[in-house]
Design a protein around this motif. Sequence first.
Motif, PDB file in Angstrom:
ATOM      1  N   PRO A   1      26.078 -50.670  17.835  1.00 48.14           N
ATOM      2  CA  PRO A   1      27.148 -49.672  17.710  1.00 48.14           C
ATOM      3  C   PRO A   1      28.437 -50.143  18.370  1.00 48.14           C
ATOM      4  O   PRO A   1      28.413 -50.817  19.403  1.00 48.14           O
ATOM      5  CB  PRO A   1      26.575 -48.444  18.440  1.00 48.14           C
ATOM      6  N   CYS A   2      29.562 -49.777  17.763  1.00 51.58           N
ATOM      7  CA  CYS A   2      30.863 -50.169  18.316  1.00 51.58           C
ATOM      8  C   CYS A   2      31.868 -49.053  18.077  1.00 51.58           C
ATOM      9  O   CYS A   2      31.998 -48.556  16.951  1.00 51.58           O
ATOM     10  CB  CYS A   2      31.356 -51.467  17.669  1.00 51.58           C
ATOM     11  N   ASP A   3      32.603 -48.667  19.116  1.00 54.65           N
ATOM     12  CA  ASP A   3      33.594 -47.595  19.005  1.00 54.65           C
ATOM     13  C   ASP A   3      35.022 -48.119  19.138  1.00 54.65           C
ATOM     14  O   ASP A   3      35.953 -47.348  19.338  1.00 54.65           O
ATOM     15  CB  ASP A   3      33.335 -46.508  20.054  1.00 54.65           C
TER      16      ASP A   3
ATOM     17  N   ALA B   1      37.194 -44.536   6.962  1.00 55.14           N
ATOM     18  CA  ALA B   1      36.563 -43.476   7.751  1.00 55.14           C
ATOM     19  C   ALA B   1      35.047 -43.520   7.615  1.00 55.14           C
ATOM     20  O   ALA B   1      34.309 -43.360   8.608  1.00 55.14           O
ATOM     21  CB  ALA B   1      37.100 -42.111   7.315  1.00 55.14           C
ATOM     22  N   TRP B   2      34.558 -43.733   6.388  1.00 55.51           N
ATOM     23  CA  TRP B   2      33.112 -43.802   6.130  1.00 55.51           C
ATOM     24  C   TRP B   2      32.484 -44.985   6.867  1.00 55.51           C
ATOM     25  O   TRP B   2      31.449 -44.848   7.545  1.00 55.51           O
ATOM     26  CB  TRP B   2      32.885 -43.924   4.626  1.00 55.51           C
ATOM     27  N   LEU B   3      33.116 -46.149   6.765  1.00 55.92           N
ATOM     28  CA  LEU B   3      32.583 -47.351   7.391  1.00 55.92           C
ATOM     29  C   LEU B   3      32.567 -47.223   8.911  1.00 55.92           C
ATOM     30  O   LEU B   3      31.582 -47.577   9.573  1.00 55.92           O
ATOM     31  CB  LEU B   3      33.421 -48.560   6.965  1.00 55.92           C
ATOM     32  N   ASN B   4      33.649 -46.702   9.481  1.00 54.56           N
ATOM     33  CA  ASN B   4      33.730 -46.564  10.934  1.00 54.56           C
ATOM     34  C   ASN B   4      32.739 -45.532  11.458  1.00 54.56           C
ATOM     35  O   ASN B   4      32.212 -45.676  12.572  1.00 54.56           O
ATOM     36  CB  ASN B   4      35.151 -46.200  11.351  1.00 54.56           C
ATOM     37  N   GLN B   5      32.475 -44.501  10.661  1.00 51.53           N
ATOM     38  CA  GLN B   5      31.495 -43.496  11.061  1.00 51.53           C
ATOM     39  C   GLN B   5      30.097 -44.115  11.176  1.00 51.53           C
ATOM     40  O   GLN B   5      29.315 -43.755  12.066  1.00 51.53           O
ATOM     41  CB  GLN B   5      31.483 -42.351  10.048  1.00 51.53           C
ATOM     42  N   LEU B   6      29.783 -45.038  10.290  1.00 55.09           N
ATOM     43  CA  LEU B   6      28.503 -45.744  10.377  1.00 55.09           C
ATOM     44  C   LEU B   6      28.481 -46.700  11.561  1.00 55.09           C
ATOM     45  O   LEU B   6      27.496 -46.779  12.308  1.00 55.09           O
ATOM     46  CB  LEU B   6      28.246 -46.519   9.080  1.00 55.09           C
ATOM     47  N   THR B   7      29.571 -47.442  11.733  1.00 53.74           N
ATOM     48  CA  THR B   7      29.640 -48.481  12.771  1.00 53.74           C
ATOM     49  C   THR B   7      29.573 -47.903  14.169  1.00 53.74           C
ATOM     50  O   THR B   7      28.981 -48.506  15.070  1.00 53.74           O
ATOM     51  CB  THR B   7      30.926 -49.311  12.594  1.00 53.74           C
ATOM     52  N   ILE B   8      30.160 -46.737  14.384  1.00 55.39           N
ATOM     53  CA  ILE B   8      30.163 -46.155  15.725  1.00 55.39           C
ATOM     54  C   ILE B   8      28.747 -45.803  16.183  1.00 55.39           C
ATOM     55  O   ILE B   8      28.448 -45.748  17.379  1.00 55.39           O
ATOM     56  CB  ILE B   8      31.090 -44.911  15.787  1.00 55.39           C
ATOM     57  N   LYS B   9      27.851 -45.596  15.204  1.00 56.31           N
ATOM     58  CA  LYS B   9      26.453 -45.273  15.521  1.00 56.31           C
ATOM     59  C   LYS B   9      25.519 -46.462  15.285  1.00 56.31           C
ATOM     60  O   LYS B   9      24.341 -46.394  15.642  1.00 56.31           O
ATOM     61  CB  LYS B   9      25.990 -44.090  14.673  1.00 56.31           C
ATOM     62  N   GLY B  10      26.020 -47.514  14.640  1.00 54.73           N
ATOM     63  CA  GLY B  10      25.168 -48.653  14.324  1.00 54.73           C
ATOM     64  C   GLY B  10      24.186 -48.362  13.208  1.00 54.73           C
ATOM     65  O   GLY B  10      23.158 -49.038  13.080  1.00 54.73           O
ATOM     66  N   THR B  11      24.528 -47.378  12.354  1.00 49.97           N
ATOM     67  CA  THR B  11      23.622 -46.983  11.265  1.00 49.97           C
ATOM     68  C   THR B  11      24.120 -47.512   9.925  1.00 49.97           C
ATOM     69  O   THR B  11      23.916 -46.867   8.882  1.00 49.97           O
ATOM     70  CB  THR B  11      23.499 -45.443  11.200  1.00 49.97           C
ATOM     71  N   ASN B  12      24.741 -48.662   9.922  1.00 54.05           N
ATOM     72  CA  ASN B  12      25.377 -49.205   8.711  1.00 54.05           C
ATOM     73  C   ASN B  12      24.413 -49.318   7.534  1.00 54.05           C
ATOM     74  O   ASN B  12      24.774 -49.006   6.402  1.00 54.05           O
ATOM     75  CB  ASN B  12      25.987 -50.565   9.024  1.00 54.05           C
ATOM     76  N   TYR B  13      23.191 -49.753   7.785  1.00 51.29           N
ATOM     77  CA  TYR B  13      22.254 -49.960   6.677  1.00 51.29           C
ATOM     78  C   TYR B  13      21.843 -48.667   5.990  1.00 51.29           C
ATOM     79  O   TYR B  13      21.348 -48.704   4.861  1.00 51.29           O
ATOM     80  CB  TYR B  13      20.992 -50.661   7.165  1.00 51.29           C
TER      81      TYR B  13
ATOM     82  N   VAL C   1      29.192 -55.735  14.974  1.00 49.75           N
ATOM     83  CA  VAL C   1      30.168 -55.257  13.994  1.00 49.75           C
ATOM     84  C   VAL C   1      31.260 -54.501  14.754  1.00 49.75           C
ATOM     85  O   VAL C   1      31.140 -54.254  15.950  1.00 49.75           O
ATOM     86  CB  VAL C   1      29.528 -54.346  12.920  1.00 49.75           C
ATOM     87  N   GLY C   2      32.336 -54.140  14.056  1.00 48.68           N
ATOM     88  CA  GLY C   2      33.424 -53.447  14.732  1.00 48.68           C
ATOM     89  C   GLY C   2      34.126 -52.462  13.830  1.00 48.68           C
ATOM     90  O   GLY C   2      34.025 -52.520  12.605  1.00 48.68           O
ATOM     91  N   GLN C   3      34.835 -51.528  14.453  1.00 49.81           N
ATOM     92  CA  GLN C   3      35.664 -50.598  13.706  1.00 49.81           C
ATOM     93  C   GLN C   3      36.789 -51.360  13.007  1.00 49.81           C
ATOM     94  O   GLN C   3      37.236 -52.407  13.486  1.00 49.81           O
ATOM     95  CB  GLN C   3      36.269 -49.568  14.660  1.00 49.81           C
ATOM     96  N   VAL C   4      37.250 -50.841  11.886  1.00 47.58           N
ATOM     97  CA  VAL C   4      38.329 -51.485  11.130  1.00 47.58           C
ATOM     98  C   VAL C   4      39.479 -50.509  10.922  1.00 47.58           C
ATOM     99  O   VAL C   4      39.286 -49.292  10.918  1.00 47.58           O
ATOM    100  CB  VAL C   4      37.840 -52.011   9.770  1.00 47.58           C
ATOM    101  N   ASN C   5      40.662 -51.065  10.759  1.00 42.61           N
ATOM    102  CA  ASN C   5      41.859 -50.287  10.454  1.00 42.61           C
ATOM    103  C   ASN C   5      42.537 -50.904   9.242  1.00 42.61           C
ATOM    104  O   ASN C   5      43.073 -52.007   9.314  1.00 42.61           O
ATOM    105  CB  ASN C   5      42.805 -50.280  11.664  1.00 42.61           C
ATOM    106  N   TYR C   6      42.460 -50.220   8.114  1.00 46.71           N
ATOM    107  CA  TYR C   6      43.137 -50.701   6.904  1.00 46.71           C
ATOM    108  C   TYR C   6      44.642 -50.471   7.034  1.00 46.71           C
ATOM    109  O   TYR C   6      45.082 -49.461   7.601  1.00 46.71           O
ATOM    110  CB  TYR C   6      42.632 -49.946   5.671  1.00 46.71           C
ATOM    111  N   PHE C   7      45.434 -51.403   6.481  1.00 44.90           N
ATOM    112  CA  PHE C   7      46.874 -51.181   6.435  1.00 44.90           C
ATOM    113  C   PHE C   7      47.442 -51.844   5.189  1.00 44.90           C
ATOM    114  O   PHE C   7      46.876 -52.784   4.647  1.00 44.90           O
ATOM    115  CB  PHE C   7      47.554 -51.718   7.699  1.00 44.90           C
ATOM    116  N   ARG C   8      48.569 -51.309   4.755  1.00 45.94           N
ATOM    117  CA  ARG C   8      49.246 -51.811   3.564  1.00 45.94           C
ATOM    118  C   ARG C   8      50.738 -51.540   3.704  1.00 45.94           C
ATOM    119  O   ARG C   8      51.132 -50.465   4.184  1.00 45.94           O
ATOM    120  CB  ARG C   8      48.688 -51.123   2.308  1.00 45.94           C
ATOM    121  N   ALA C   9      51.554 -52.483   3.281  1.00 42.54           N
ATOM    122  CA  ALA C   9      52.999 -52.385   3.481  1.00 42.54           C
ATOM    123  C   ALA C   9      53.592 -51.154   2.827  1.00 42.54           C
ATOM    124  O   ALA C   9      54.486 -50.507   3.376  1.00 42.54           O
ATOM    125  CB  ALA C   9      53.684 -53.651   2.952  1.00 42.54           C
TER     126      ALA C   9
END
Length: 335
Positions: free
Chosen positions: A201-203, A138-150, A118-126
Amino acid sequence: MSQPLVSILIPFKNTEAFIAECIQSILNQTYNNWEAIFIDDNSDDNSYKIVENYTKTDSRLKVFRNNNSGIIDALQTAYSYSSGSYITRMDSDDKMTSIRLDTMVTSLETYGKGHLAVGQVNYFRADGLSDGFARYEAWLNQLTIKGTNYSEIYKECVIPSPCWMLHRDDFDACNGFNSEIYPEDYDLAFRFYKANYTCIPCDKVLLHWRDYSTRTSRTHEHYAENSFLDLKVKYFLELNYDASRPLAIWGAGHKGKTLAKILLKQQIPFYWICDNPKKIGKHIYDQALYNFDYLAELKNPQSIVTVANTKAQEEITNYFEIQNMQSMIDYFFFC
């Protein structure tokens, strides 16, 4: 040593404004051994022609029509044309960062089968990102950086649908895109969880995730809140519910009431707890509502929390921790 082939599966419908950026982000990958399989889900704009023009300049890009209609059929069609050792999905309105494939393949080659990249994400909107999407990122990336998504899978979809990669054998073993359940991305995340595939985990930011008002996840009935709750209950009862323990619902707002109706329909007994003095002692759907202190009278209970307020969630979590209760065993946040 030759690089393993990665199959990138990309359904699309009427995304002519964004699809060229998506394709360019794939062409810019530092990892070269990939095939990108685009499936046109009955577009009536110029999306197909845009992709078709790109296929004339790079044979790794392929485009086909959907065998039927809808995103699940499109994903199944894409997979039928794929031949890669690794499978990943992409949305036609998003953009990969240049290191996405390289990072994910390296992770899977290092950790082996039974793992999910999995990987960190960056949302964007025009016109600027809403506070809700910023919090979700922020919530999703905090889980992904530790690999604790589940660990918080019953809150929201913890695996970003356009930013995961899995070995083909593992993908087949959890039934891939063969499920007909919507929301299809959340259902797949639950099946990854059920199969016990460990998140790596992915940073690093690997996906630029576009938001806009007409995005399918905002407009289609399959992504309505009630669909998410039905799915959560289905997998909770299958994977985490212990029928030998009393079950308590926390919260009697809209989500709590919807959850109660689902459980009543399936004849699952529960106790209902809330902190609203106007509701405590009353009955909803013939179910009595108790103060949260009532939980102490239940022997070894499991709790589903539907309270949305962040401060209240923190207080509830502190209460569980004082009682030596464990997340994903004794209590589950469905919000």
